[in-house]
Design a protein around this motif. Structure first.
Motif, PDB file in Angstrom:
ATOM      1  N   MET A 278     -33.587  14.154 -26.747  1.00 29.80           N
ATOM      2  CA  MET A 278     -33.643  15.592 -26.867  1.00 29.80           C
ATOM      3  C   MET A 278     -32.610  16.192 -25.932  1.00 29.80           C
ATOM      4  O   MET A 278     -32.492  15.785 -24.793  1.00 29.80           O
ATOM      5  N   GLY A 279     -31.895  17.111 -26.419  1.00 31.78           N
ATOM      6  CA  GLY A 279     -30.855  17.750 -25.610  1.00 31.78           C
ATOM      7  C   GLY A 279     -31.427  18.632 -24.527  1.00 31.78           C
ATOM      8  O   GLY A 279     -31.661  18.214 -23.416  1.00 31.78           O
ATOM      9  N   GLU A 280     -31.704  19.840 -24.853  1.00 35.14           N
ATOM     10  CA  GLU A 280     -32.242  20.783 -23.891  1.00 35.14           C
ATOM     11  C   GLU A 280     -32.837  21.956 -24.639  1.00 35.14           C
ATOM     12  O   GLU A 280     -32.593  22.104 -25.819  1.00 35.14           O
ATOM     13  N   PRO A 281     -33.581  22.825 -24.125  1.00 30.81           N
ATOM     14  CA  PRO A 281     -34.161  22.817 -22.775  1.00 30.81           C
ATOM     15  C   PRO A 281     -35.476  22.033 -22.759  1.00 30.81           C
ATOM     16  O   PRO A 281     -35.888  21.482 -23.772  1.00 30.81           O
ATOM     17  N   VAL A 282     -36.129  22.048 -21.616  1.00 33.05           N
ATOM     18  CA  VAL A 282     -37.463  21.471 -21.498  1.00 33.05           C
ATOM     19  C   VAL A 282     -38.388  22.231 -22.441  1.00 33.05           C
ATOM     20  O   VAL A 282     -38.273  23.441 -22.598  1.00 33.05           O
ATOM     21  N   ILE A 283     -39.302  21.514 -23.089  1.00 28.87           N
ATOM     22  CA  ILE A 283     -40.267  22.154 -23.983  1.00 28.87           C
ATOM     23  C   ILE A 283     -41.617  22.157 -23.275  1.00 28.87           C
ATOM     24  O   ILE A 283     -42.119  21.106 -22.866  1.00 28.87           O
ATOM     25  N   SER A 284     -42.192  23.334 -23.142  1.00 26.74           N
ATOM     26  CA  SER A 284     -43.473  23.472 -22.442  1.00 26.74           C
ATOM     27  C   SER A 284     -44.622  23.245 -23.420  1.00 26.74           C
ATOM     28  O   SER A 284     -44.447  23.326 -24.644  1.00 26.74           O
ATOM     29  N   PRO A 285     -45.820  22.967 -22.912  1.00 29.26           N
ATOM     30  CA  PRO A 285     -46.978  22.760 -23.778  1.00 29.26           C
ATOM     31  C   PRO A 285     -47.248  23.934 -24.719  1.00 29.26           C
ATOM     32  O   PRO A 285     -47.750  23.734 -25.828  1.00 29.26           O
ATOM     33  N   SER A 286     -46.896  25.142 -24.323  1.00 30.72           N
ATOM     34  CA  SER A 286     -47.148  26.304 -25.186  1.00 30.72           C
ATOM     35  C   SER A 286     -46.222  26.325 -26.404  1.00 30.72           C
ATOM     36  O   SER A 286     -46.491  27.042 -27.367  1.00 30.72           O
ATOM     37  N   ASN A 287     -45.153  25.525 -26.374  1.00 30.26           N
ATOM     38  CA  ASN A 287     -44.222  25.459 -27.504  1.00 30.26           C
ATOM     39  C   ASN A 287     -44.331  24.163 -28.297  1.00 30.26           C
ATOM     40  O   ASN A 287     -43.423  23.804 -29.047  1.00 30.26           O
ATOM     41  N   ASP A 288     -45.437  23.461 -28.130  1.00 27.62           N
ATOM     42  CA  ASP A 288     -45.678  22.202 -28.827  1.00 27.62           C
ATOM     43  C   ASP A 288     -47.026  22.290 -29.526  1.00 27.62           C
ATOM     44  O   ASP A 288     -48.006  22.734 -28.918  1.00 27.62           O
ATOM     45  N   THR A 289     -47.091  21.855 -30.781  1.00 32.72           N
ATOM     46  CA  THR A 289     -48.334  21.976 -31.554  1.00 32.72           C
ATOM     47  C   THR A 289     -49.496  21.195 -30.946  1.00 32.72           C
ATOM     48  O   THR A 289     -50.647  21.537 -31.175  1.00 32.72           O
ATOM     49  N   LEU A 290     -49.188  20.162 -30.153  1.00 25.20           N
ATOM     50  CA  LEU A 290     -50.241  19.358 -29.517  1.00 25.20           C
ATOM     51  C   LEU A 290     -50.314  19.562 -28.008  1.00 25.20           C
ATOM     52  O   LEU A 290     -50.972  18.802 -27.304  1.00 25.20           O
ATOM     53  N   GLY A 291     -49.609  20.572 -27.489  1.00 27.76           N
ATOM     54  CA  GLY A 291     -49.693  20.904 -26.068  1.00 27.76           C
ATOM     55  C   GLY A 291     -48.998  19.929 -25.138  1.00 27.76           C
ATOM     56  O   GLY A 291     -49.371  19.811 -23.973  1.00 27.76           O
ATOM     57  N   ARG A 292     -47.981  19.236 -25.615  1.00 25.35           N
ATOM     58  CA  ARG A 292     -47.253  18.268 -24.785  1.00 25.35           C
ATOM     59  C   ARG A 292     -46.083  18.933 -24.075  1.00 25.35           C
ATOM     60  O   ARG A 292     -45.577  19.955 -24.506  1.00 25.35           O
ATOM     61  N   SER A 293     -45.616  18.281 -23.006  1.00 25.99           N
ATOM     62  CA  SER A 293     -44.385  18.669 -22.324  1.00 25.99           C
ATOM     63  C   SER A 293     -43.293  17.688 -22.727  1.00 25.99           C
ATOM     64  O   SER A 293     -43.547  16.489 -22.868  1.00 25.99           O
ATOM     65  N   TRP A 294     -42.075  18.196 -22.895  1.00 23.70           N
ATOM     66  CA  TRP A 294     -40.937  17.359 -23.260  1.00 23.70           C
ATOM     67  C   TRP A 294     -39.813  17.627 -22.269  1.00 23.70           C
ATOM     68  O   TRP A 294     -39.393  18.761 -22.094  1.00 23.70           O
ATOM     69  N   ASP A 295     -39.317  16.576 -21.611  1.00 27.18           N
ATOM     70  CA  ASP A 295     -38.205  16.695 -20.668  1.00 27.18           C
ATOM     71  C   ASP A 295     -36.878  16.616 -21.405  1.00 27.18           C
ATOM     72  O   ASP A 295     -36.751  15.908 -22.404  1.00 27.18           O
ATOM     73  N   ALA A 296     -35.888  17.293 -20.874  1.00 29.08           N
ATOM     74  CA  ALA A 296     -34.531  17.192 -21.406  1.00 29.08           C
ATOM     75  C   ALA A 296     -33.917  15.854 -21.004  1.00 29.08           C
ATOM     76  O   ALA A 296     -34.338  15.225 -20.038  1.00 29.08           O
ATOM     77  N   ASP A 297     -32.894  15.430 -21.743  1.00 25.05           N
ATOM     78  CA  ASP A 297     -32.239  14.137 -21.520  1.00 25.05           C
ATOM     79  C   ASP A 297     -31.520  14.013 -20.189  1.00 25.05           C
ATOM     80  O   ASP A 297     -31.425  12.927 -19.626  1.00 25.05           O
ATOM     81  N   GLN A 298     -30.960  15.108 -19.680  1.00 28.56           N
ATOM     82  CA  GLN A 298     -30.026  15.043 -18.564  1.00 28.56           C
ATOM     83  C   GLN A 298     -30.527  14.220 -17.382  1.00 28.56           C
ATOM     84  O   GLN A 298     -29.755  13.494 -16.766  1.00 28.56           O
ATOM     85  N   GLY A 299     -31.777  14.326 -17.039  1.00 27.47           N
ATOM     86  CA  GLY A 299     -32.304  13.608 -15.886  1.00 27.47           C
ATOM     87  C   GLY A 299     -32.430  12.107 -16.085  1.00 27.47           C
ATOM     88  O   GLY A 299     -32.658  11.372 -15.130  1.00 27.47           O
ATOM     89  N   TYR A 300     -32.260  11.635 -17.314  1.00 28.37           N
ATOM     90  CA  TYR A 300     -32.447  10.217 -17.623  1.00 28.37           C
ATOM     91  C   TYR A 300     -31.164   9.523 -18.083  1.00 28.37           C
ATOM     92  O   TYR A 300     -31.162   8.323 -18.303  1.00 28.37           O
ATOM     93  N   LEU A 301     -30.088  10.267 -18.226  1.00 30.35           N
ATOM     94  CA  LEU A 301     -28.835   9.680 -18.692  1.00 30.35           C
ATOM     95  C   LEU A 301     -28.172   8.885 -17.586  1.00 30.35           C
ATOM     96  O   LEU A 301     -28.033   9.357 -16.453  1.00 30.35           O
ATOM     97  N   GLN A 302     -27.729   7.681 -17.926  1.00 29.43           N
ATOM     98  CA  GLN A 302     -27.063   6.840 -16.940  1.00 29.43           C
ATOM     99  C   GLN A 302     -25.706   7.429 -16.552  1.00 29.43           C
ATOM    100  O   GLN A 302     -25.319   7.381 -15.393  1.00 29.43           O
ATOM    101  N   ASN A 303     -24.982   7.990 -17.504  1.00 22.70           N
ATOM    102  CA  ASN A 303     -23.713   8.637 -17.216  1.00 22.70           C
ATOM    103  C   ASN A 303     -23.632   9.933 -18.018  1.00 22.70           C
ATOM    104  O   ASN A 303     -23.379   9.914 -19.223  1.00 22.70           O
ATOM    105  N   ARG A 304     -23.815  11.038 -17.358  1.00 20.85           N
ATOM    106  CA  ARG A 304     -23.839  12.350 -18.029  1.00 20.85           C
ATOM    107  C   ARG A 304     -22.490  12.738 -18.623  1.00 20.85           C
ATOM    108  O   ARG A 304     -22.424  13.545 -19.537  1.00 20.85           O
ATOM    109  N   ASN A 305     -21.393  12.173 -18.110  1.00 21.65           N
ATOM    110  CA  ASN A 305     -20.061  12.489 -18.642  1.00 21.65           C
ATOM    111  C   ASN A 305     -19.848  11.905 -20.035  1.00 21.65           C
ATOM    112  O   ASN A 305     -18.914  12.304 -20.729  1.00 21.65           O
ATOM    113  N   PHE A 306     -20.671  10.946 -20.430  1.00 24.56           N
ATOM    114  CA  PHE A 306     -20.504  10.309 -21.727  1.00 24.56           C
ATOM    115  C   PHE A 306     -21.096  11.135 -22.867  1.00 24.56           C
ATOM    116  O   PHE A 306     -20.962  10.763 -24.020  1.00 24.56           O
TER     117      PHE A 306
END
Length: 140
Positions: free
Chosen positions: A1-29
């Motif tokens: 998932m690109g961005e932004p973070v998805i909060s529970p209020s924006n998910d049909t099942l109340g989940r949170s979704w983090d953006a990719d940036q914090g997990y990418l090994q090399n953000r320049n790629f």
């Protein structure tokens, strides 16, 4: 998932979704792309209960302009506890192609090839169709 973070209020099942940036090994790629309006929840494929349209409509696209060698990977990395099996769910949606059969994925889990030359449009016969694939990996 690109961005932004998805909060529970924006998910049909109340989940949170983090953006990719914090997990990418090399953000320049990668470059972040968004085409949420194009997401197609076609019958027989992923639904909004599987993931909201912002998950399927945003992506980390390979940034070939920033990498001189076109043979590279976009790699996500995160810590896990060893000696467990994990269910890994990949969410796919071709929101970047202009025609069918232009985008192919080689999917690796812990350096193991789990899907080679995966073409979403060959599977769905359409662009921007939301698809997910589940894999189980044992971490040692």
């Amino acid at each position: 998932m690109g961005e932004p973070v998805i909060s529970p209020s924006n998910d049909t099942l109340g989940r949170s979704w983090d953006a990719d940036q914090g997990y990418l090994q090399n953000r320049n790629f990668v470059k972040m792309v968004s085409n949420i309006g194009a997401v197609n929840y076609a019958p027989g494929w992923a639904t909004s209960e599987i993931a909201p349209s912002a998950v399927y409509g945003t992506a980390a696209e390979m940034n070939t302009a920033e990498v001189s060698n076109s043979n590279f990977n976009v790699t996500w990395e995160f810590d896990v506890h060893p000696d467990f099996e994990y269910l890994i769910r990949f969410h796919f949606c071709d929101i970047v192609s202009n025609a069918l059969n232009q985008l192919y994925f080689n999917v690796y889990l812990d350096s193991q090839l789990v899907s080679q030359d995966f073409d979403l449009t060959q599977l769905t016969n359409a662009l921007a169709t939301s698809v997910y694939r589940d894999y189980i990996v044992k971490v040692t």
